[in-house]
Design an enzyme around this catalytic site. Sequence first.
Site, PDB file in Angstrom:
ATOM      1  N   LYS A 181      78.013 -12.093  50.040  1.00 59.84           N
ATOM      2  CA  LYS A 181      77.185 -11.868  51.562  1.00 59.84           C
ATOM      3  C   LYS A 181      76.421 -12.106  50.244  1.00 59.84           C
ATOM      4  CE  LYS A 181      74.816  -7.803  51.906  1.00 59.84           C
ATOM      5  NZ  LYS A 181      73.368  -8.189  52.013  1.00 59.84           N
ATOM      6  N   GLU A 255      75.741  -9.873  37.087  1.00 62.10           N
ATOM      7  CA  GLU A 255      74.226 -10.433  36.577  1.00 62.10           C
ATOM      8  C   GLU A 255      73.070  -9.288  37.031  1.00 62.10           C
ATOM      9  OE1 GLU A 255      71.903 -11.949  35.768  1.00 62.10           O
ATOM     10  OE2 GLU A 255      71.794 -13.588  37.485  1.00 62.10           O
ATOM     11  N   CYS A 290      65.980 -13.431  36.099  1.00 61.73           N
ATOM     12  CA  CYS A 290      66.096 -12.139  35.790  1.00 61.73           C
ATOM     13  C   CYS A 290      65.901 -12.784  33.984  1.00 61.73           C
ATOM     14  CB  CYS A 290      67.588 -11.989  36.210  1.00 61.73           C
ATOM     15  SG  CYS A 290      68.860 -13.585  36.321  1.00 61.73           S
ATOM     16  N   GLU A 390      61.166  -4.283  35.067  1.00 61.31           N
ATOM     17  CA  GLU A 390      61.181  -5.802  35.319  1.00 61.31           C
ATOM     18  C   GLU A 390      59.923  -5.813  36.299  1.00 61.31           C
ATOM     19  OE1 GLU A 390      64.457  -8.964  36.511  1.00 61.31           O
ATOM     20  OE2 GLU A 390      64.446  -6.881  36.889  1.00 61.31           O
TER      21      GLU A 390
END
Length: 488
Positions: A181, A255, A290, A390
Amino acid sequence: MSDIDRTPPKVHLHINGERLEAGAGGFYDHISPVTGQVDAQIPLADKQEVDAAVDAAHQAYQSWRKVAPAARRAMLHKLADLLDENAVEFARLGALDNGTPVTIGTPFAATCSEWTRYYAGWADKIQGDLTGNPVCDGELGYTLAQPYGVVGIIITWNGPLISLAMKIPAAVAAGNTVVVKPSELTPFAGELFMDLVEEAGFPPGVINLLPGTAEAGAQLVTHPLVKKVSFTGGPVTATRILQSCAETMKPAVLELGGKSANIVFDDADLDSACAIATTFSLSLLTGQGCAYATRLLVQDTVHDEVVARVKAIAESIAIGDPFDPAVFTGPVVNEAALTRILGVIEKAEADGATLITGGERIGGELADGYYIQPTVFTDVDPDSDLAQNEVFGPVLAIFKFSTEEEALAIANNTRYGLSSYVQTKDLNRATRLAAELDAGETLVNGAQNLKIGRPFGGFGLSGMGKEGGRQGIEEFLRVKAVGIAMSV
């Protein structure tokens, strides 16, 4: 303006070798981050399409797991060849997907083909161990490394092609089948990828791909025939995935994000260190990565010089139309991201950080798109929101330190633990820090990120499990022990 064709391809749901033009989830209006206008309608899967895809993958698994490893290897090599042949088109689709400049989209495709070749090479090297000696133990003992079955894969939007390449080749090389997906924000690269999967000769049902609703993602995770989940995205969604997996003890590899520290000592090559610090936080993918080093820790003796250099580099970044070969940095993915990042910048100023450059939305001829100036702060409190959370945008926070111990304390002051970076000519210092930095990887003096043979994956809020290297294929294998009593 570039004369590259800006027409998006028609997107389908790919289930069992068939292309569906619509799903029960309706349609998503894809908005170009360059123009702010709708440029395509994306069909969305709902629960029923997920069920159909998982059932197809389960049926395909019964034969795929028995396919000779050399045949799986050959198909993956063919897919890698096709990825190379279509690198320019993937670059075009990346610009359409999320505004990734074509300048960097082409080498990204080459990286994906190398990931595919790497795991093609593992397909015929999966083996178990001898664990019992029939002469001494009276028993023949050995292990079998076997595939799980159907693997559910959910990927995010910032690097759709590389996410596909980091997950699918390893999973199918190990003998699994997959249902993927992707994000509806970035559907175009996946459409071409599935064209190439078919051309490479993969049997129907081995690789299925369908953009879908949040309910579709939940259905994929909880489906009883999905035996493992591989997810790239944020910790909030990952938490929900783990909660769902816990009910049946289903394994998952996650992840997630990062708040990586880049430590620059006064003996570093400052030309290289400043270029790395700026490029891998503000320019590449517009800071939407990331593993990017969004916290720059600089030794006090060179702090002012590094700040001046970073400011100059940031202000020289070529920002604009991602279809223009002279542009290296494009827009952020959508208006929601733009608004969120500008809010982070405003909060950082309110918290006392010093804005060195940037900080605003770009206007003029780029006003219709989602463009933000590369932004640099100094005097950042290590406990502030900017230091701890982040951003996923072109914002760099600079910190000053005096000693190695102080640098290590600041670097490890985070809930994340994906990547870390060290710039120094003292390799003894580099190896000391590599052992002490609380992150899944430490890269020294410009070592390549996402090196295929090296495992990639974080600690803490950055997730669990590995992609890349031998560990990357081991994530898609489970070990069965066998013992056979031998007659004396």
